[in-house]
Design an enzyme around this catalytic site. Structure first.
Site, PDB file in Angstrom:
ATOM      1  CB  CYS A   2      11.830  -6.016  -3.262  1.00 35.64           C
ATOM      2  SG  CYS A   2      12.039  -7.124  -1.882  1.00 35.64           S
ATOM      3  NE  ARG A  27       8.151  -2.169  -5.816  1.00 34.02           N
ATOM      4  CZ  ARG A  27       7.015  -2.546  -6.362  1.00 34.02           C
ATOM      5  NH1 ARG A  27       6.133  -1.646  -6.714  1.00 34.02           N
ATOM      6  NH2 ARG A  27       6.734  -3.810  -6.558  1.00 34.02           N
ATOM      7  CD1 TRP A  73       8.518  -4.711   3.584  1.00 34.18           C
ATOM      8  CD2 TRP A  73       8.123  -6.827   2.981  1.00 34.18           C
ATOM      9  NE1 TRP A  73       7.572  -5.222   4.441  1.00 34.18           N
ATOM     10  CE2 TRP A  73       7.310  -6.518   4.090  1.00 34.18           C
ATOM     11  CE3 TRP A  73       8.043  -8.106   2.442  1.00 34.18           C
ATOM     12  CZ2 TRP A  73       6.417  -7.429   4.654  1.00 34.18           C
ATOM     13  CZ3 TRP A  73       7.162  -9.022   3.007  1.00 34.18           C
ATOM     14  CH2 TRP A  73       6.360  -8.679   4.097  1.00 34.18           C
ATOM     15  CG  ASN A  99       9.535  -7.466  -6.177  1.00 32.14           C
ATOM     16  OD1 ASN A  99       9.142  -7.887  -5.097  1.00 32.14           O
ATOM     17  ND2 ASN A  99       8.792  -6.724  -6.976  1.00 32.14           N
ATOM     18  N   GLY A 100      10.181 -10.845  -5.047  1.00 31.50           N
ATOM     19  CA  GLY A 100       9.245 -11.971  -5.110  1.00 31.50           C
ATOM     20  C   GLY A 100       9.681 -13.070  -4.170  1.00 31.50           C
ATOM     21  CD  GLU A 484      -8.649   3.297   4.918  1.00 32.92           C
ATOM     22  OE1 GLU A 484      -8.660   2.070   5.019  1.00 32.92           O
ATOM     23  OE2 GLU A 484      -7.708   3.928   4.407  1.00 32.92           O
ATOM     24  CE  LYS A 488      -4.424   4.370   5.817  1.00 28.39           C
ATOM     25  NZ  LYS A 488      -5.188   3.753   4.774  1.00 28.39           N
ATOM     26  CD  GLU A 491      -1.630   1.230   6.776  1.00 29.92           C
ATOM     27  OE1 GLU A 491      -1.000   0.630   5.912  1.00 29.92           O
ATOM     28  OE2 GLU A 491      -2.469   2.104   6.506  1.00 29.92           O
ATOM     29  CG  HIS A 507     -23.441  -7.523  20.110  1.00 29.24           C
ATOM     30  ND1 HIS A 507     -24.460  -8.322  20.589  1.00 29.24           N
ATOM     31  CD2 HIS A 507     -24.034  -6.536  19.403  1.00 29.24           C
ATOM     32  CE1 HIS A 507     -25.619  -7.844  20.160  1.00 29.24           C
ATOM     33  NE2 HIS A 507     -25.384  -6.753  19.447  1.00 29.24           N
ATOM     34  CE  LYS A 606       0.961   3.216  -1.882  1.00 26.35           C
ATOM     35  NZ  LYS A 606      -0.060   3.639  -0.934  1.00 26.35           N
TER      36      LYS A 606
HETATM   37  O1  M6R Z   1      -2.362  -1.700  -3.964  1.00 25.68           O
HETATM   38  P1  M6R Z   1      -3.553  -2.258  -3.278  1.00 25.68           P
HETATM   39  O2  M6R Z   1      -4.683  -1.308  -3.199  1.00 25.68           O
HETATM   40  O3  M6R Z   1      -3.992  -3.578  -3.877  1.00 25.68           O
HETATM   41  O4  M6R Z   1      -3.061  -2.556  -1.824  1.00 25.68           O
HETATM   42  C1  M6R Z   1      -3.890  -3.144  -0.882  1.00 25.68           C
HETATM   43  C2  M6R Z   1      -3.314  -3.015   0.511  1.00 25.68           C
HETATM   44  O5  M6R Z   1      -2.055  -3.624   0.574  1.00 25.68           O
HETATM   45  C3  M6R Z   1      -3.193  -1.563   0.951  1.00 25.68           C
HETATM   46  O6  M6R Z   1      -4.416  -0.897   0.880  1.00 25.68           O
HETATM   47  C4  M6R Z   1      -2.655  -1.490   2.388  1.00 25.68           C
HETATM   48  O7  M6R Z   1      -3.593  -1.996   3.271  1.00 25.68           O
HETATM   49  C5  M6R Z   1      -2.289  -0.050   2.740  1.00 25.68           C
HETATM   50  N1  M6R Z   1      -1.066  -0.046   3.483  1.00 25.68           N
HETATM   51  C6  M6R Z   1      -3.325   0.626   3.547  1.00 25.68           C
HETATM   52  O8  M6R Z   1      -2.959   1.909   3.923  1.00 25.68           O
END
Ligand code: M6R
Length: 611
Positions: A2, A27, A73, A99-100, A484, A488, A491, A507, A606
């Protein structure tokens, strides 16, 4: 999660807030809304993006010099007009954004319903708002007092902004566990989840701390604790330019941020790495260097992409410093009863510096006596402030929801810390140390070279975009890169992808391999190269499609694969910073080829400031 924006001053609040909300849309983008004070209180809100809100308010009265805005969000209640913020109190006099998460909202709601309150939404926010209003009415007090009393009875995390039709020009704000920045202008104040909504108006900001409450008027900023004692605001100068939060001609922030990496890695090394003198200078680490050298173990705590950076760092620290390293998901670590021993050092890794799980995890560890070092991108963020020391990654604002440049900058910082400790501790010989320093300085130009292969990667994305699943394999330093790459792709393109250590394929995951499964293999020249090549052969024997990342000149491996992406040769310790870049591009172009909004992937936000 948010985004919240507020303004009070001589300007019309609406344009300031709408522009701010667009900048904070990363956000959350389930709904957006705005409340304006102009004698009376006006609230407009809409499910969807900020642009949907703009359509909704066409022709409406948007005047007002004080206002608050929200981009959501969803946590409590589905994305809908009714659940969108701002919420209005029962009397209609108060409006609030949040927000929270209010954890004890169910009990509060029950009590309020028993007293005759009715609710228009499913949110915890509307409950808190009516709770505040009830206190205000019963105690015959002002909004500030009512908020203070209410917050003492609330559990959970929040940033709240409230306006009251009876208190013109005033915004009451409070925070616990979610970020709040107040920008100080001339006869005006700005509020935001981060500084981006206020960048063109002021460079002077105050980062509000947990359990603080702000009374914000055009000419006045009063900061208090929940005990009603005044606190002197600590004004800081912002070091971000407007261009850093704009797309600058790129189609998406994600693409811009991928292409910024030669510069961001360079910025991260600048002033710290001296290849001729053979030194690494990191003042926030220096004072803890002794404790790190003597540490029984280092625990890396992070989430998501930052957790992957921690995994790479595990390999690097163990190899160079000979210190036992454990890498923990913050969300698991915080709810275990982890054994923290004297001499343990925690490294918290976070782009935003606001990830709720990481923040609580380090606070728990701190309470048990651990030294906390933060590797954080956002200056002044909660994790940075909760850490004893650490180093900023200097990657600049990362707006694309998928983290890219933050990852490579985290690796650059963590590598420098490891090199520094190894050198001080004597676990690396001088020749290797000097060679790694020199090679580290070359990483930006090697990343630049990788970026030149973008057209090839775009073609590969087009070729494989209809696959249902992907497997990503890597080994050693490049195993976390495989994780990673898979994250990506998931996502951004919503294709199911799994990352595995290459040797683990036998395995279980090998059962997935057939002619329809693209397998991305990080097969660059390193200690494990010949073993990874064997894995490629095993995939080919089962008709899998291999897309391999190979080192330039490696024609033998190229001949085994369906497709290759060529990366420059690099020491295996530094290789992840380079090999991750084509995987970022592959995910980006796949998402684009499938027609998705890669900067705002579905269901994500984010900065994960709730559990
Ligand atoms: O702000 P942060 O690095 O603590 O965030 C951690 C994760 O939420 C963040 O890396 C998330 O996995 C991303 N969407 C990855 O692309």
């Amino acid at each position: 999660m948010c985004g919240i924006v507020g303004y009070t001053g001589p300007k019309e609040a609406y344009p300031v807030i709408i522009k701010g909300l667009k900048r904070l849309e990363y956000r959350g983008y389930d709904s957006a809304g705005i409340a304006l004070l102009d004698g009376s209180l006006k609230v407009y809100k809409k499910k969807g993006r900020v642009s949907d809100l703009e359509d909704e308010v066409v022709g409406k009265d948007l005047h007002g010099h004080t206002g608050i805005g929200h981009t959501r969000w969803a946590t409590h209640g589905e994305p809908s007009d009714a659940n969108a913020h701002p919420h209005r109190s029962s009397t209609g006099k108060l409006a609030m954004i949040h927000n929270g998460i209010i954890e004890n909202y169910a009990q509060l709601k029950k009590d309020l319903i028993n007293k005759g309150y009715q609710f228009k939404s499913d949110t915890d926010t509307e409950v808190l708002l009516n709770f505040i209003e009830e206190i205000k009415e019963n105690n015959h007090c002002g909004l500030e007092e009512a908020v203070r009393v209410a917050l003492k009875r609330v559990t959970g995390a929040y940033v709240i902004l409230l306006i009251d039709a009876e208190e013109p020009d005033t915004i009451i704000a409070a925070r616990k566990g979610s970020p709040l920045v107040i920008g100080i202008g001339k006869g005006e104040h700005f509020l935001g989840s981060d500084a981006s909504p206020m960048l063109e108006y002021t460079k002077e900001v105050v980062y509000v701390n947990d359990y603080e409450l702000a009374i914000v008027r055009p000419d006045e900023l009063i900061l208090k604790n929940l005990g009603n004692e005044k606190i002197t605001p600590y004004v800081q100068k912002l070091d971000i330019e407007l261009a850093a939060i704009e797309k600058s001609g790129y189609d998406h922030f994600m693409l811009k941020e991928i292409f910024e990496q030669p510069q961001t890695i360079f910025d991260c090394l600048r002033g710290r790495l001296d290849t001729l003198g053979g030194t690494i200078t990191m003042s926030g680490i220096q004072q803890y260097a002794d404790q790190i050298m003597k540490a029984n173990r280092i625990v890396m705590i992070a989430c998501g992409t930052s957790w992957h950076a921690g995994l790479v760092a595990e390999y690097i620290f163990e190899e160079l410093c000979r210190i036992n390293v454990e890498v923990e998901y913050a969300s698991e670590f915080r709810y275990r009863n982890p054994v923290i021993q004297p001499g343990d050092v925690i490294i918290a890794i976070s782009q935003s510096g606001e990830t709720a799980d990481t923040l609580v995890a380090i606070e728990n560890a701190k309470a048990k006596g651990a030294i906390i070092l933060g590797v954080v991108n956002v200056v002044g963020s909660s994790i940075a402030r909760a850490s004893h020391g650490g180093a900023y990654t200097h990657a600049g604002p990362e707006i694309g929801v998928a983290s890219t440049k933050a990852f490579t900058a985290q690796l650059a910082v963590l590598t420098m810390i490891a090199l520094k400790i190894a050198h001080d501790k004597g676990t690396i010989d001088q020749d290797r140390y000097m060679r790694l320093l020199a090679e580290l300085a070359e990483v930006p130009s090697k990343v630049e070279k990788v970026l030149k292969t973008k057209d090839k990667i775009r073609d590969l994305a087009e070729k494989y975009k209809d696959a249902r699943d992907f497997l990503y394999l890597g080994r050693g330093f490049n195993f976390p890169v495989a994780l990673e790459g898979a994250l990506k792709l998931k996502e951004i393109s919503y294709i199911h992808a799994e990352g595995y250590p290459a040797a683990e394929m036998k395995h279980g995951p090998i059962a997935l391999v057939d002619e329809n499964l693209p397998v991305v293999v990080v097969a660059t020249k390193d200690t494990y190269h010949h073993k990874v090549v064997s894995n490629i052969q095993e995939i080919k024997a089962r008709k899998g499609k291999v897309i391999a990342l190979i080192t330039e000149g490696d024609t033998a491996t190229a001949a085994l694969c369906d497709d290759v992406i060529i990366v420059p040769e690099a020491d295996e310790i530094l290789a992840p910073m380079i090999s991750v870049v084509p995987l970022q591009l592959l995910a980006y172009y796949t998402g684009v080829a499938k027609g998705y909004d890669v900067d705002k992937p579905r269901n994500l936000a984010k900065s994960v400031t709730v559990e």
